[in-house]
Motif scaffolding. Structure first.
Motif, short mmCIF file in Angstrom:
data_model
loop_
_atom_site.label_atom_id
_atom_site.label_comp_id
_atom_site.label_asym_id
_atom_site.label_seq_id
_atom_site.Cartn_x
_atom_site.Cartn_y
_atom_site.Cartn_z
N ALA A 25 0.83 -1.21 0.00
CA ALA A 25 0.00 0.00 0.00
C ALA A 25 0.86 1.26 0.00
N LYS A 28 2.37 1.72 -3.47
CA LYS A 28 1.37 2.24 -4.41
C LYS A 28 1.13 3.73 -4.19
N SER A 61 -5.28 -5.02 -7.74
CA SER A 61 -4.75 -4.25 -6.62
C SER A 61 -3.71 -3.23 -7.08
N GLU A 259 -4.62 1.59 2.80
CA GLU A 259 -4.43 2.87 2.11
C GLU A 259 -4.26 4.01 3.11
N GLY A 262 -0.66 3.87 3.77
CA GLY A 262 0.08 4.27 2.58
C GLY A 262 0.07 5.76 2.38
#
Length: 308
Positions: A25, A28, A61, A259, A262
């Protein structure tokens, strides 16, 4: 508009082997903010991870809002239990899952990054690594070997990474790691020395922020994330109960997401957080603030927990 912009920066996220954990996460989020992202993967998991990527098993994902996919600039073999290749036992170096990966140590990865990208190839380093072989054992039943391995892999590896990667970082470089509330509160079932490892990681974050800040001009922070049912965390055996308990007793009761972590990491390593170092940032829906469970059976009239 004020935004997180990591354009032109390169990140190394150590500890990514699937798409279900905080490391993925964070990778990303960094990429979405414009960074080029390399990852370090545990050698026994590297082949499977690469196969899943190649076959498109992680495409959903990896997908961004615009339909594009997260791409890793490089995927490296990394076993952060070893500072140098020579420190790895012969049986590890000769193991078929390690033998073909070259120098999988922390120093080996530092050398490979320099060979691939030149001097000072890094701007961001993320430590998403933890392992406690006896995590299911109470501390009283934890062996010396199990305790030391938990601390070595989960905490000292951060010290080693800062020592070896900080010289490779450009001005205003940033490190971030992941910790957990067990560093300062008793979490029954989270054993094997892992609570000690997280406490050490947080203490080291403060000391490293001073030492590496003065020597290299880099920042060092850690994120105390709420419990998350990743594949790795499932090894604890009580993760589902931990997630449910935290959700029921936090100021914000909506489920935490990877997230959330992240995005917080992307902020911490960005220029927007230039004044933040040596800090433990809680990303846990406020769970760390609570001193009493909100069990409705014991909540007095008027207590919001009465209707939880």
């Amino acid at each position: 508009m004020l935004k997180i912009d990591l354009t032109g920066r390169r990140a190394l996220v150590a500890g990514v082997a699937d798409d279900g954990g905080f490391g993925f996460a964070i990778a990303k989020a960094l990429a979405q903010a414009g960074a080029k992202v390399c990852v370090g993967t545990w050698p026994p998991a590297l082949g499977i991870f690469q196969t899943l990527l190649r076959r498109g098993k992680m495409d959903e994902s990896r997908k961004f809002a615009d339909g594009s996919l997260l791409e890793f600039e490089k995927i490296y073999a990394l076993d952060a239990a070893f500072d140098t290749l020579e420190s790895a036992p012969a049986e590890v170096r000769e193991n078929k899952r390690y033998k073909e990966q070259g120098d999988f140590s922390i120093a080996g990865l530092a050398a490979q990054l320099t060979a691939d990208f030149g001097e000072q190839p890094l701007d961001i380093v993320v430590h998403s690594l933890a392992n406690g072989p006896e995590v299911k054992k109470p501390l009283l039943e934890t062996s010396r070997a199990g305790y030391l391995e938990a601390v070595g892999v989960s905490a000292y590896s951060m010290v080693s990474m800062v020592a070896k990667f900080a010289p490779l970082m450009k001005k205003d470089g940033s490190f971030v790691s992941l910790t957990y509330m067990a560093s300062e509160r008793v979490i029954p079932g989270y054993g094997g020395g892992m609570s000690s490892a997280k406490a050490a990681l947080e203490s080291d974050t403060r000391v490293l922020a001073y030492e590496a800040g003065r020597k290299y001009g880099v920042r060092v922070n850690t994120i105390s994330a709420g419990p998350w049912a990743s594949r790795a965390a499932s090894a604890i055996g009580i993760i589902d109960a931990m997630v449910e308990y935290a959700s029921n007793n936090s100021p914000l009761t909506d489920p935490m997401t990877a997230e959330d972590v992240g995005n917080a990491a992307a902020f911490l390593v960005s220029p927007l957080a230039a004044g933040i170092t040596g800090t433990t940032l809680y990303v846990d829906k406020g769970y760390h603030t609570m001193g009493k469970a909100t069990d409705a059976r014991y909540a007095p009239p008027g207590d919001p927990g009465r209707n939880a």
